[in-house]
Design a protein around this motif. Structure first.
Motif, mmCIF file in Angstrom:
data_model
loop_
_atom_site.group_PDB
_atom_site.id
_atom_site.type_symbol
_atom_site.label_atom_id
_atom_site.label_comp_id
_atom_site.label_asym_id
_atom_site.label_seq_id
_atom_site.Cartn_x
_atom_site.Cartn_y
_atom_site.Cartn_z
ATOM 1 N N ILE A 116 0.865 -1.175 0.000
ATOM 2 C CA ILE A 116 0.000 0.000 0.000
ATOM 3 C C ILE A 116 0.903 1.226 0.000
ATOM 4 N N GLY A 117 0.873 1.951 -1.123
ATOM 5 C CA GLY A 117 1.746 3.111 -1.265
ATOM 6 C C GLY A 117 2.519 3.028 -2.560
ATOM 7 N N GLY A 118 2.932 4.176 -3.063
ATOM 8 C CA GLY A 118 3.628 4.188 -4.349
ATOM 9 C C GLY A 118 4.901 4.997 -4.338
ATOM 10 N N GLY A 119 5.474 5.210 -3.166
ATOM 11 C CA GLY A 119 6.671 6.032 -3.047
ATOM 12 C C GLY A 119 7.961 5.243 -3.199
ATOM 13 N N ASN A 120 9.059 5.875 -2.792
ATOM 14 C CA ASN A 120 10.377 5.268 -2.961
ATOM 15 C C ASN A 120 10.556 3.994 -2.148
ATOM 16 N N LYS A 130 0.072 6.414 -10.199
ATOM 17 C CA LYS A 130 1.364 6.144 -9.564
ATOM 18 C C LYS A 130 1.531 4.659 -9.281
ATOM 19 N N ALA A 131 0.467 4.011 -8.815
ATOM 20 C CA ALA A 131 0.514 2.579 -8.536
ATOM 21 C C ALA A 131 0.761 1.780 -9.812
ATOM 22 N N THR A 132 0.103 2.176 -10.883
ATOM 23 C CA THR A 132 0.277 1.491 -12.169
ATOM 24 C C THR A 132 1.707 1.637 -12.670
ATOM 25 N N ALA A 133 2.270 2.840 -12.533
ATOM 26 C CA ALA A 133 3.649 3.084 -12.976
ATOM 27 C C ALA A 133 4.633 2.268 -12.141
ATOM 28 N N LEU A 134 4.385 2.176 -10.846
ATOM 29 C CA LEU A 134 5.281 1.399 -9.993
ATOM 30 C C LEU A 134 5.219 -0.076 -10.337
ATOM 31 N N ALA A 135 4.027 -0.600 -10.546
ATOM 32 C CA ALA A 135 3.899 -2.006 -10.929
ATOM 33 C C ALA A 135 4.658 -2.292 -12.222
ATOM 34 N N LYS A 136 4.585 -1.360 -13.163
ATOM 35 C CA LYS A 136 5.319 -1.518 -14.422
ATOM 36 C C LYS A 136 6.821 -1.542 -14.169
ATOM 37 N N THR A 191 1.261 -6.937 -5.564
ATOM 38 C CA THR A 191 0.148 -6.069 -5.942
ATOM 39 C C THR A 191 0.375 -4.710 -5.299
ATOM 40 N N VAL A 192 0.276 -3.659 -6.108
ATOM 41 C CA VAL A 192 0.489 -2.296 -5.627
ATOM 42 C C VAL A 192 -0.852 -1.561 -5.609
ATOM 43 N N ALA A 193 -1.120 -0.870 -4.519
ATOM 44 C CA ALA A 193 -2.361 -0.103 -4.406
ATOM 45 C C ALA A 193 -2.088 1.184 -3.653
ATOM 46 N N GLY A 194 -2.933 2.163 -3.882
ATOM 47 C CA GLY A 194 -2.795 3.427 -3.177
ATOM 48 C C GLY A 194 -3.821 4.426 -3.662
ATOM 49 N N LYS A 195 -3.783 5.628 -3.095
ATOM 50 C CA LYS A 195 -4.733 6.664 -3.480
ATOM 51 C C LYS A 195 -4.539 7.096 -4.928
ATOM 52 N N ASP A 196 -3.281 7.085 -5.385
ATOM 53 C CA ASP A 196 -2.954 7.521 -6.745
ATOM 54 C C ASP A 196 -2.802 6.297 -7.639
ATOM 55 N N ALA A 237 -1.033 -3.418 -10.555
ATOM 56 C CA ALA A 237 -1.712 -2.408 -9.754
ATOM 57 C C ALA A 237 -3.157 -2.842 -9.569
ATOM 58 N N ALA A 238 -3.726 -2.510 -8.426
ATOM 59 C CA ALA A 238 -5.100 -2.917 -8.139
ATOM 60 C C ALA A 238 -5.746 -1.907 -7.206
ATOM 61 N N THR A 239 -7.037 -2.040 -7.032
ATOM 62 C CA THR A 239 -7.737 -1.230 -6.038
ATOM 63 C C THR A 239 -7.328 -1.684 -4.645
#
Length: 212
Positions: A6-10, A35-41, A27-32, A54-56
């Protein structure tokens, strides 16, 4: 192992890279969501065959291991809002409760962020880990050729063992430091590491290493 961050930061990036390196599905999730989609990529690109999506938040909370890669205040709010959905889960707390001037801890003496989160999540298995590691060093997995130490605290022995196994699968060294109350010292150690970056000029590329 299926793990949600949960989160998409560093820190989410650094921990995610270690987990996909260990062969886990992240699985990456967060408010943005962007950002989550980019991190998963980025996680998928970090290693051939790496698996990340990325997911809800609701979908992410279906997994059994949840990493709260959030600032402490946000992690506290998230725990409060999702306590029922986090019941029975291993919740990895990576937070450091820094004050507004980043030169002290906001928690009361004799308390830790991890223990506060555990009080908010009485039906979850809270484990403290990664709070003494910097994001950039996690991406590399080592400093000056030395494998990173990840100090792990928790009251549930099985949950702690599972987290240490994940750490070591990601080519890091997991060290069991004891009960969750040891998070008080871990958060103090993290504060010391943060405040030393300027005087030492290490640019958040240093690490604590236990040598014996």
């Amino acid at each position: 192992m299926n793990i949600s961050i949960i989160g998409g930061g560093n820190m989410a990036r650094g921990i995610g890279i270690r987990f996909v390196a260990g062969g886990n599905f992240v699985t990456v999730a967060g408010k943005d969501q962007v950002k989550a989609t980019a991190l998963a990529k980025d996680l998928r690109a970090s290693k051939p065959g790496a698996e990340a999506v990325a997911a809800t938040t609701d979908a992410a909370l279906a997994n059994d291991i949840i990493v709260l890669a959030l600032p402490f205040a946000a992690a506290r709010d998230f725990a409060t809002a999702n306590a029922a959905k986090l019941a029975g889960k291993i919740v990895i707390d990576i937070t450091n409760p820094l004050n507004d001037t980043y030169d002290g801890l906001a928690t009361a003496p004799g308390k830790s962020a991890a223990e506060e989160l555990a009080n908010l999540l009485p039906r979850s298995r809270v484990v403290k880990a990664f709070n003494t590691n910097f994001a950039g060093t996690l991406v590399v997995g080592a400093v000056d050729g030395h494998k990173l130490d990840v100090l792990v605290a928790g009251d549930d022995a099985d949950a702690k063992a599972q987290v240490i196994a994940l750490v070591e699968a990601g080519d890091l060294r997991g060290i069991d430091v004891g009960k969750l109350e040891r998070a008080r010292q871990l958060e103090g150690l993290a504060l010391l590491g943060i405040t030393l970056q300027g005087p030492l000029g290490t640019g958040f590329q240093s690490a604590w290493k236990l040598v014996a």
